[in-house]
Design a protein around this motif. Structure first.
Motif, PDB file in Angstrom:
ATOM      1  N   TYR A   1       0.889  -1.221   0.045  1.00 43.57           N
ATOM      2  CA  TYR A   1       0.191   0.175  -0.166  1.00 43.57           C
ATOM      3  C   TYR A   1       0.986   1.123   0.059  1.00 43.57           C
ATOM      4  CZ  TYR A   1      -3.035   3.640   1.970  1.00 43.57           C
ATOM      5  OH  TYR A   1      -3.792   4.819   2.167  1.00 43.57           O
ATOM      6  N   CYS A   2       1.954   1.160   0.646  1.00 45.04           N
ATOM      7  CA  CYS A   2       2.956   2.068   1.049  1.00 45.04           C
ATOM      8  C   CYS A   2       3.692   2.517  -0.300  1.00 45.04           C
ATOM      9  CB  CYS A   2       3.759   2.254   2.044  1.00 45.04           C
ATOM     10  SG  CYS A   2       2.973   2.362   3.673  1.00 45.04           S
ATOM     11  N   PHE A   3       4.141   1.536  -0.890  1.00 49.80           N
ATOM     12  CA  PHE A   3       5.070   1.375  -2.104  1.00 49.80           C
ATOM     13  C   PHE A   3       4.183   2.147  -3.231  1.00 49.80           C
ATOM     14  CE2 PHE A   3       7.102  -2.514  -0.535  1.00 49.80           C
ATOM     15  CZ  PHE A   3       7.928  -1.802   0.357  1.00 49.80           C
ATOM     16  N   ASP A   4       2.739   1.545  -3.266  1.00 44.36           N
ATOM     17  CA  ASP A   4       1.997   1.943  -4.710  1.00 44.36           C
ATOM     18  C   ASP A   4       1.741   3.481  -4.554  1.00 44.36           C
ATOM     19  OD1 ASP A   4       1.834  -0.441  -5.382  1.00 44.36           O
ATOM     20  OD2 ASP A   4       0.012  -1.110  -4.558  1.00 44.36           O
ATOM     21  N   ARG A   5       1.522   4.165  -3.262  1.00 44.94           N
ATOM     22  CA  ARG A   5       1.315   5.540  -3.244  1.00 44.94           C
ATOM     23  C   ARG A   5       2.612   6.428  -2.558  1.00 44.94           C
ATOM     24  NH1 ARG A   5      -2.320   1.996  -2.163  1.00 44.94           N
ATOM     25  NH2 ARG A   5      -4.613   2.246  -2.583  1.00 44.94           N
ATOM     26  N   ASP A   6       3.937   5.625  -2.800  1.00 50.13           N
ATOM     27  CA  ASP A   6       4.962   6.485  -2.394  1.00 50.13           C
ATOM     28  C   ASP A   6       4.755   7.222  -0.899  1.00 50.13           C
ATOM     29  OD1 ASP A   6       7.594   7.675  -3.105  1.00 50.13           O
ATOM     30  OD2 ASP A   6       6.930   9.264  -3.927  1.00 50.13           O
ATOM     31  N   LEU A   7       4.427   6.362  -0.163  1.00 52.15           N
ATOM     32  CA  LEU A   7       4.191   6.568   1.392  1.00 52.15           C
ATOM     33  C   LEU A   7       5.579   5.937   2.129  1.00 52.15           C
ATOM     34  CD1 LEU A   7       0.374   6.285   1.990  1.00 52.15           C
ATOM     35  CD2 LEU A   7       1.474   8.313   1.449  1.00 52.15           C
ATOM     36  N   PRO A   8       5.901   6.470   3.286  1.00 48.47           N
ATOM     37  CA  PRO A   8       6.945   6.264   3.908  1.00 48.47           C
ATOM     38  C   PRO A   8       6.589   4.843   4.403  1.00 48.47           C
ATOM     39  CG  PRO A   8       6.123   8.502   4.869  1.00 48.47           C
ATOM     40  CD  PRO A   8       5.326   7.844   3.889  1.00 48.47           C
ATOM     41  N   HIS A   9       7.931   4.055   4.196  1.00 47.64           N
ATOM     42  CA  HIS A   9       7.946   2.541   4.934  1.00 47.64           C
ATOM     43  C   HIS A   9       9.507   2.422   4.793  1.00 47.64           C
ATOM     44  CE1 HIS A   9       7.608  -1.831   4.874  1.00 47.64           C
ATOM     45  NE2 HIS A   9       6.320  -1.636   5.334  1.00 47.64           N
ATOM     46  N   LEU A  10       9.799   1.196   5.735  1.00 46.77           N
ATOM     47  CA  LEU A  10      11.344   0.678   5.548  1.00 46.77           C
ATOM     48  C   LEU A  10      11.711   0.310   4.411  1.00 46.77           C
ATOM     49  CD1 LEU A  10      11.471  -0.871   9.179  1.00 46.77           C
ATOM     50  CD2 LEU A  10      12.531   1.366   8.484  1.00 46.77           C
ATOM     51  N   GLY A  11      10.675  -0.342   3.678  1.00 47.82           N
ATOM     52  CA  GLY A  11      11.203  -0.641   2.213  1.00 47.82           C
ATOM     53  C   GLY A  11      11.295  -2.280   2.563  1.00 47.82           C
ATOM     54  N   PHE A  12      11.320  -2.959   3.513  1.00 51.20           N
ATOM     55  CA  PHE A  12      11.475  -4.484   3.533  1.00 51.20           C
ATOM     56  C   PHE A  12      10.454  -5.152   4.843  1.00 51.20           C
ATOM     57  CE2 PHE A  12      14.674  -2.615   6.606  1.00 51.20           C
ATOM     58  CZ  PHE A  12      14.292  -3.561   7.531  1.00 51.20           C
ATOM     59  N   VAL A  13      10.467  -6.295   4.514  1.00 53.13           N
ATOM     60  CA  VAL A  13       9.503  -6.814   5.572  1.00 53.13           C
ATOM     61  C   VAL A  13      10.344  -8.094   6.003  1.00 53.13           C
ATOM     62  CG1 VAL A  13       7.086  -6.195   4.803  1.00 53.13           C
ATOM     63  CG2 VAL A  13       8.092  -8.335   3.729  1.00 53.13           C
ATOM     64  N   VAL A  14      10.246  -8.599   7.412  1.00 52.51           N
ATOM     65  CA  VAL A  14      11.076  -9.813   7.868  1.00 52.51           C
ATOM     66  C   VAL A  14       9.619 -10.549   8.722  1.00 52.51           C
ATOM     67  CG1 VAL A  14      12.567 -10.615   9.133  1.00 52.51           C
ATOM     68  CG2 VAL A  14      13.257  -8.398   8.121  1.00 52.51           C
ATOM     69  N   LEU A  15       9.667 -11.663   8.104  1.00 55.49           N
ATOM     70  CA  LEU A  15       8.337 -12.602   8.488  1.00 55.49           C
ATOM     71  C   LEU A  15       9.016 -13.894   9.260  1.00 55.49           C
ATOM     72  CD1 LEU A  15       6.175 -11.979   5.556  1.00 55.49           C
ATOM     73  CD2 LEU A  15       6.130 -10.489   7.595  1.00 55.49           C
ATOM     74  N   ASP A  16       8.676 -14.092  10.216  1.00 51.54           N
ATOM     75  CA  ASP A  16       9.101 -15.424  11.071  1.00 51.54           C
ATOM     76  C   ASP A  16       7.856 -16.387  10.793  1.00 51.54           C
ATOM     77  OD1 ASP A  16      10.332 -17.128  12.388  1.00 51.54           O
ATOM     78  OD2 ASP A  16      10.759 -16.421  14.043  1.00 51.54           O
ATOM     79  N   SER A  17       8.043 -17.659  10.327  1.00 50.11           N
ATOM     80  CA  SER A  17       6.847 -18.529  10.444  1.00 50.11           C
ATOM     81  C   SER A  17       5.354 -18.149  10.014  1.00 50.11           C
ATOM     82  CB  SER A  17       6.745 -19.161  11.726  1.00 50.11           C
ATOM     83  OG  SER A  17       8.371 -19.611  12.113  1.00 50.11           O
ATOM     84  N   PRO A  18       5.403 -17.448   8.836  1.00 50.96           N
ATOM     85  CA  PRO A  18       3.946 -17.107   8.314  1.00 50.96           C
ATOM     86  C   PRO A  18       2.955 -18.147   7.917  1.00 50.96           C
ATOM     87  CG  PRO A  18       5.604 -16.400   6.859  1.00 50.96           C
ATOM     88  CD  PRO A  18       6.248 -17.191   7.815  1.00 50.96           C
ATOM     89  N   VAL A  19       3.562 -19.170   7.718  1.00 50.92           N
ATOM     90  CA  VAL A  19       2.591 -20.277   7.010  1.00 50.92           C
ATOM     91  C   VAL A  19       2.982 -21.655   7.633  1.00 50.92           C
ATOM     92  CG1 VAL A  19       2.421 -19.263   4.832  1.00 50.92           C
ATOM     93  CG2 VAL A  19       4.572 -20.778   5.325  1.00 50.92           C
ATOM     94  N   VAL A  20       3.739 -21.504   8.566  1.00 53.04           N
ATOM     95  CA  VAL A  20       3.732 -22.906   9.328  1.00 53.04           C
ATOM     96  C   VAL A  20       4.483 -22.718  10.541  1.00 53.04           C
ATOM     97  CG1 VAL A  20       6.083 -23.959   8.634  1.00 53.04           C
ATOM     98  CG2 VAL A  20       4.240 -25.659   8.997  1.00 53.04           C
ATOM     99  N   THR A  21       4.046 -23.988  11.641  1.00 55.04           N
ATOM    100  CA  THR A  21       4.582 -23.629  12.916  1.00 55.04           C
ATOM    101  C   THR A  21       5.619 -24.631  13.322  1.00 55.04           C
ATOM    102  OG1 THR A  21       2.749 -25.060  13.885  1.00 55.04           O
ATOM    103  CG2 THR A  21       2.342 -22.789  13.543  1.00 55.04           C
TER     104      THR A  21
END
Length: 614
Positions: A521-541
């Motif tokens: 959403y931020c990228f599409d609108r040129d809004l502030p964001h760190l630019g990366f995401v770090v996700l730990d175990s989003p699809v399995v436990t």
């Protein structure tokens, strides 16, 4: 849009460096549990100023510093260096993989400060054009400066937060933080800060009216605060409590397994002891019978000896020989059968022989019986010897189990003690939060400030919700066409159910969807964001080492969701993503993506984050 790109994470100062390279689009770190995957997430956040020190695990102790290489929005490379024990952060120009001999170009604090620019928060926010970006902190529209921590909780999601019941917007779950956490999300959605909002101070008249109430509440708050002996933040305590609860469950399960095994051994020992007691009772009976039969045998031997003596005496005296009668002196021809029949020598001899033969037969039967009894006795002694050996082996097994169980039980007791302490402190803090909420309400009375829900821009929420629907639909998440953002709970609702009411697998994938959707959403609108995401175990436990099957009760996403998730991050997501997982990712990766496999095996591939020394 200004953005930061992660280059590498490297631990130095140990026997050999431990490093992870990040691809510009997608990096997947997957494989066996307990190999340091989640530690990568912690270390990234720590290098960016989170926490006072890295979690103390044996593998990290030999190392002195963690280096995080990043590409800034102007495409220049810098390396942040922070001691693993905590402290200030050194900033080196360029991509550094070992600690340089020269001093860093600057040394900055890990904590944000609005009064100083020499901290990593102001340093990176300035690069992102977010320095001096203000957000509202209370209902009187008081504001404060945005910090890097306010952005990181929307980009760096560890496993505990990924599955938490709390809203992704409000990671602390504290009433006193609710206003500022909602304001941060609202301001970032709008792309403008709250510096223009008009601060509305509480009137002096109202302050005088409420002064007595406030003093009472503050005294109560101070009393509760005395019971809070822990320095950790509430969010850190809740995260630690989640880990302790998980560890307690694991230790309790391990304890139960050992106790079940011990019960089986004790049951077997009891059955064996009962059987041995029966054999010992039978052995005692046999010993009594043999003793009695030995007496009878001696009696038979005595009778045979007496009969033998009578026989020998009769032979010597001629009692048993024909001729002159030894009783009356008559010659054979004068012996009258009728007068001598009772005293006839031949009859007496035959009587002695018959008695001796009868006694011998009885003695032989007795000897046979005694032999059988002795054979039974010998067999029982052998069985008792085997029983004793088996019982000794069972005792050893029980002792070994007790030795293994002791440290587990001790750790379980310690975990329960820590859990009790944290729960007590959290309870105290909940009471303090309640008092703070009352204090806020008392202070806010009559100010006419707007409800916080009104700070959310309806158009921005509609566009963000549409972004979430698109992302979750691309992943193939069930009911993604009914995704909504619930303003009251400030959380995601799917199919009419809030995320917090779903299972942990759905909570995780929805949290990941929220994080990625917000970034896009931020990228599409040129809004502030760190630019990366770090996700730990989003699809399995969970996943066992190498290719061992996972337990059936663990909650997996369907394979099409996993494939849709990775396909989107690799082909449609405009930022950089780092995913830590247990489940295998799709095999196809482009040149800007990579997969790093931690095998958990010393003999097969890369063991984990840290090298295993031989």
């Amino acid at each position: 849009m200004p953005a930061i790109e992660l280059q590498h994470l490297t631990f130095i100062g140990g026997p050999s460096p431990a490093s992870i390279e990040f691809s510009p689009r997608l990096t997947v770190i997957y494989g066996a549990s307990d190999t340091g995957k989640s530690f990568v997430v912690e270390a990234i956040d720590f290098a960016l100023g989170a926490g006072k020190r890295l979690r103390d695990i044996p593998e990290v102790r030999p190392y002195s510093h963690v280096l995080l290489g990043v590409k800034l929005p102007n495409d220049s490379l810098v390396t942040f260096s922070r001691p693993v024990t905590g402290g200030r952060i050194g900033v080196y120009n360029g991509d550094r993989r070992e600690l340089p001999s020269e001093p860093p170009s600057r040394v900055i604090s890990p904590q944000h400060s609005p009064k100083s620019a020499t901290n990593i928060s102001r340093y990176l926010l300035r690069e992102l054009d977010l320095d001096e970006f203000f957000v509202r902190t209370n209902k009187q529209n008081k504001t404060r400066m945005l910090s890097l921590r306010d952005l990181s909780h929307l980009s760096i999601i560890d496993e505990t937060k990924m599955q938490a019941l709390r809203s992704p917007v409000m990671p602390t779950g504290q009433y006193t933080s609710e206003t500022v956490e909602k304001s941060i999300f609202s301001a970032l959605l709008r792309g403008e800060d709250d510096s223009r909002v008009q601060h509305t101070p509480v009137s002096s008249e109202k302050k005088r009216i409420n002064k007595g109430k406030i003093e009472v509440l503050e005294r109560a708050r101070a009393e509760f605060a005395k019971e809070d002996a822990l320095k950790d933040s509430t969010s850190e305590l809740r995260d630690r409590l989640d880990r302790i609860v998980s560890a307690t469950d694991r230790q309790a399960e391990a304890t139960s397994e050992y106790l079940r095994a011990k019960d089986e051994l004790v049951t077997a020992r009891t059955a064996l002891l009962k059987k041995s007691e029966g054999r010992e009772s039978r052995l005692s009976e046999i010993d009594v019978m043999i003793a009695r039969f030995d007496l009878l045998l001696r009696q038979y031997d005595s009778d045979l000896a007496r009969l033998e003596m009578v026989s020998e005496a009769g032979s010597i005296l001629g009692f048993f020989e024909p001729g002159v009668c030894v009783f009356c002196g008559a010659e054979p021809e004068h012996q009258n059968l009728l007068n001598h029949v009772t005293d006839e020598t031949n009859s007496l001899g035959l009587s002695v022989q018959a008695e001796a033969e009868k006694t011998r037969l009885l003695r032989n039967d007795l000897m046979s019986t005694i032999g059988d009894l002795r054979e039974q006795r010998s067999e029982l002694l052998g069985q008792l010897s085997i029983d004793n050996e088996s019982r000794s082996n069972l005792d050893l097994e029980i002792e070994r189990l007790d030795q293994r169980l002791k440290p587990i039980q001790e750790e379980l007791v310690e975990l329960i003690s820590h859990r009790s302490t944290i729960e007590r402190v959290l309870g105290v803090r909940d009471k303090i939060s309640t008092i703070d909420a009352i204090l806020v309400d008392v202070t806010d009375e009559g100010t006419g400030t707007p409800k916080l829900a009104e700070v959310f821009n309806p158009q921005a929420l509609r566009e963000f919700t549409s972004s979430m629907r698109s992302v979750l639909s691309a992943w193939g998440v069930p009911e993604s066409d009914s995704v909504n953002f619930d303003v009251e709970s400030v959380d995601i609702a799917v199919g009419g159910r809030l995320r917090g009411t779903r299972g942990k697998g759905m909570r995780a994938i929805l949290h990941a969807g929220f994080t990625v959707s917000f970034a896009q959403y931020c990228f599409d609108r040129d809004l502030p964001h760190l630019g990366f995401v770090v996700l730990d175990s989003p699809v399995v436990t969970y996943r066992a080492p190498d290719n061992s099957p996972a337990p059936a009760e663990d909650e997996y996403m369907t394979r099409n969701v996993v494939e849709g998730f990775y396909s989107y991050l690799q082909n449609s997501f405009d930022g950089q993503s780092v995913v830590v997982e247990n489940v295998d990712p799709p095999s196809a990766f482009d040149d800007e993506s990579s997969a790093i496999y931690f095998t958990g095996s010393r003999a097969n591939g890369r063991y984990g984050l840290f090298p295993i020394e031989e």
